[in-house]
Design an enzyme around this catalytic site. Structure first.
Site, mmCIF file in Angstrom:
data_model
loop_
_atom_site.group_PDB
_atom_site.id
_atom_site.type_symbol
_atom_site.label_atom_id
_atom_site.label_comp_id
_atom_site.label_asym_id
_atom_site.label_seq_id
_atom_site.Cartn_x
_atom_site.Cartn_y
_atom_site.Cartn_z
ATOM 1 N N SER A 228 0.845 -1.194 0.000
ATOM 2 C CA SER A 228 0.000 0.000 0.000
ATOM 3 C C SER A 228 0.880 1.245 0.000
ATOM 4 O O SER A 228 2.084 1.159 -0.288
ATOM 5 C CB SER A 228 -0.940 -0.019 1.208
ATOM 6 O OG SER A 228 -1.923 0.979 1.082
ATOM 7 N N ASN A 229 0.322 2.386 0.296
ATOM 8 C CA ASN A 229 1.101 3.632 0.374
ATOM 9 C C ASN A 229 0.554 4.494 1.512
ATOM 10 O O ASN A 229 -0.395 4.116 2.186
ATOM 11 C CB ASN A 229 1.065 4.374 -0.966
ATOM 12 C CG ASN A 229 -0.365 4.649 -1.398
ATOM 13 O OD1 ASN A 229 -1.103 5.353 -0.721
ATOM 14 N ND2 ASN A 229 -0.770 4.072 -2.526
ATOM 15 N N TYR A 230 1.145 5.659 1.703
ATOM 16 C CA TYR A 230 0.818 6.478 2.876
ATOM 17 C C TYR A 230 -0.389 7.403 2.690
ATOM 18 O O TYR A 230 -0.656 8.240 3.528
ATOM 19 C CB TYR A 230 2.021 7.346 3.263
ATOM 20 C CG TYR A 230 3.158 6.557 3.854
ATOM 21 C CD1 TYR A 230 3.037 5.965 5.105
ATOM 22 C CD2 TYR A 230 4.352 6.409 3.167
ATOM 23 C CE1 TYR A 230 4.083 5.245 5.657
ATOM 24 C CE2 TYR A 230 5.411 5.690 3.706
ATOM 25 C CZ TYR A 230 5.271 5.103 4.956
ATOM 26 O OH TYR A 230 6.289 4.398 5.495
ATOM 27 N N SER A 231 -1.088 7.272 1.587
ATOM 28 C CA SER A 231 -2.222 8.186 1.366
ATOM 29 C C SER A 231 -3.227 8.114 2.523
ATOM 30 O O SER A 231 -3.602 7.033 2.969
ATOM 31 C CB SER A 231 -2.928 7.809 0.056
ATOM 32 O OG SER A 231 -4.151 8.496 -0.034
ATOM 33 N N ALA B 276 -4.672 7.440 -4.409
ATOM 34 C CA ALA B 276 -3.307 7.018 -4.714
ATOM 35 C C ALA B 276 -3.384 5.518 -4.987
ATOM 36 O O ALA B 276 -3.192 4.695 -4.092
ATOM 37 C CB ALA B 276 -2.395 7.317 -3.538
#
Ligand code: C5P
Length: 406
Positions: A215-218, A282
């Site tokens: 995943s990502n930090y969005s 994102a």
């Protein structure tokens, strides 16, 4: 702002109801048509005759009453919801707030609240004793209604009927009329009023196995701010979001998804029906090729993950859209210039790209501020200053509105 507007005025049974004939006169003086819907207990505080005289219409209360015949309308509860441009409930008592939040519909006030057309604004004016107002039940019910999109005019502090002084007083009719005008003004001035907007927000999660993901930090803050602002401007807003910890903005219909594939499939259902698609999510560019069921064991010193490209949701929408549908994207970079954003505008055939550098301090994921540069399809560039994400959403939608007009 009130000239020619049809206002449903719901009155519930608190002492502040004695101010409502004055409120009706004021709304009428400003050019509105007012239809009063009073609860049975409201009519113990203020007379039906006063209200019908100043509103120049019958006062509705019981859904089975015969005084509805003057409109020769057997389905009045539905037609009132269609007739109204806005609904105002003043005073809104703890009981009425609870009933509206739970969806009761056994009198004309509660029934018309339910049949009010989606997108029509509702302004609630709670008035009661301060302890009641601050009680967990009232606050919970108000937050349910706020999440549904109702505007709430906070009570004022001052002398209360109990003899005490505190929070809970209904604001004066002038203040209520001003608040109603403001609620109507934002919408009527906006090109987004009545339009349908689809927003994607947040990160996506791409499964490695049943307990792990990429995943990502969005945080979803930018997308949620956009959805919130579009709803405030009168748009019908659908928000498809990856996993985030944010509350649903008032009046927004929210769909929770996890992966990019799910985000595409959920969004796709609304592609045809939207006037504007804003891709603020994102979306993970890649996902594990073969997610493992169960949990991957840590036997080897190295582990290799094979990834494949995810579908591009915004590009899919853009490629299949009808004439007149607007596509807006974000371009988040850790470095580099506008050229990358310009390329994205062209490659995905967008109308507008919001470009931001991810510097971890003022701009990018998780934080509450953003510095956006807007690039539109005509090559125009607008550099926005450092703004809160809510303000940035407003400026972004101002620019989108100029595109909708053309
Ligand atoms: O290509 P890139 O990920 O940089 O593009 C960013 C824009 O495209 C954002 O608006 C994002 O929401 C959208 N996007 C998408 N689906 C993807 C990747 C990006 O909708 N798979």
């Amino acid at each position: 702002m009130l000239t020619g507007r049809n206002i449903l005025l719901g009155i519930s049974g608190g002492i502040a109801a004695y101010k409502t004939p004055h409120l009706v006169r004021l709304l009428k003086k400003k050019g509105a048509q007012v239809q009063v819907l009073a609860t049975a207990s409201a009519l113990k505080f203020v007379s039906e005759l006063s209200l019908s005289t100043v509103s120049e219409a019958s006062v509705f209360n019981d859904i089975f009453e015969s005084n509805h015949d003057d409109r020769s309308d057997r389905t009045l509860h539905i037609t009132l919801g269609e007739w109204a441009d806005a609904m105002l409930v003043a005073p809104a008592t703890a009981n009425t707030i609870a009933r509206l939040s739970a969806g009761f519909c056994d009198d004309m006030l509660s029934l018309s609240f339910i049949t009010l057309r989606p997108g029509k604004p509702v302004l609630l004016v709670p008035a009661m004793d301060g302890n009641m107002y601050e009680s967990a039940s009232v606050q919970r019910n108000l937050s349910v209604l706020a999440r549904q999109g109702c505007h709430i005019l906070e009570p004022e502090s001052g002398p209360l009927a109990s003899g005490q002084c505190g929070l809970g007083r209904m604001p004066e009719p002038e203040t209520i009329a001003d608040a109603l005008e403001k609620v109507l003004a934002v919408r009527s001035e906006s090109a987004l009023n009545g339009k349908t907007v689809l927003v994607t927000a947040g990160p996506t999660r791409e499964k490695i196995d049943d307990v792990r993901f990429l995943s990502n930090y969005s945080s979803g803050k930018m997308g949620f701010a956009i959805a919130n602002e579009a709803a405030r401007r009168g748009a019908v807003v659908r928000l498809v979001t990856g996993p985030v910890t944010l509350p649903t903005p008032p009046g927004v219909e929210r769909f929770d998804v996890e992966s990019a594939d799910e985000m595409l499939e959920t969004s796709r259902q609304f592609f045809d029906d939207c006037d504007l698609f804003i891709g603020a999510a994102a979306v993970a560019d890649y996902r594990p090729l073969a997610p493992v069921s169960g949990k991957v064991k840590k036997n080897e010193a190295e582990m290799h993950l094979r990834l494949i490209r995810n579908p591009d949701i915004l590009a899919t929408f853009s490629a299949g859209r009808r004439a007149g549908q607007i596509a807006v994207g974000f371009a988040l970079e850790t470095n580099g210039g506008l050229d990358y954003a310009r390329k994205k505008l062209q490659d995905k055939k967008l109308d507008l790209v919001a470009f931001n550098i991810y510097d971890r301090r003022t701009s990018g994921f998780e934080i509450d501020t953003n510095v956006l540069t807007l690039l539109n399809r005509d090559g125009q560039i607008t550099e926005l200053p450092l703004l809160s994400k809510q303000e940035a959403a407003g400026r972004l939608l101002d620019t989108v509105e100029t595109l909708l007009f053309r």
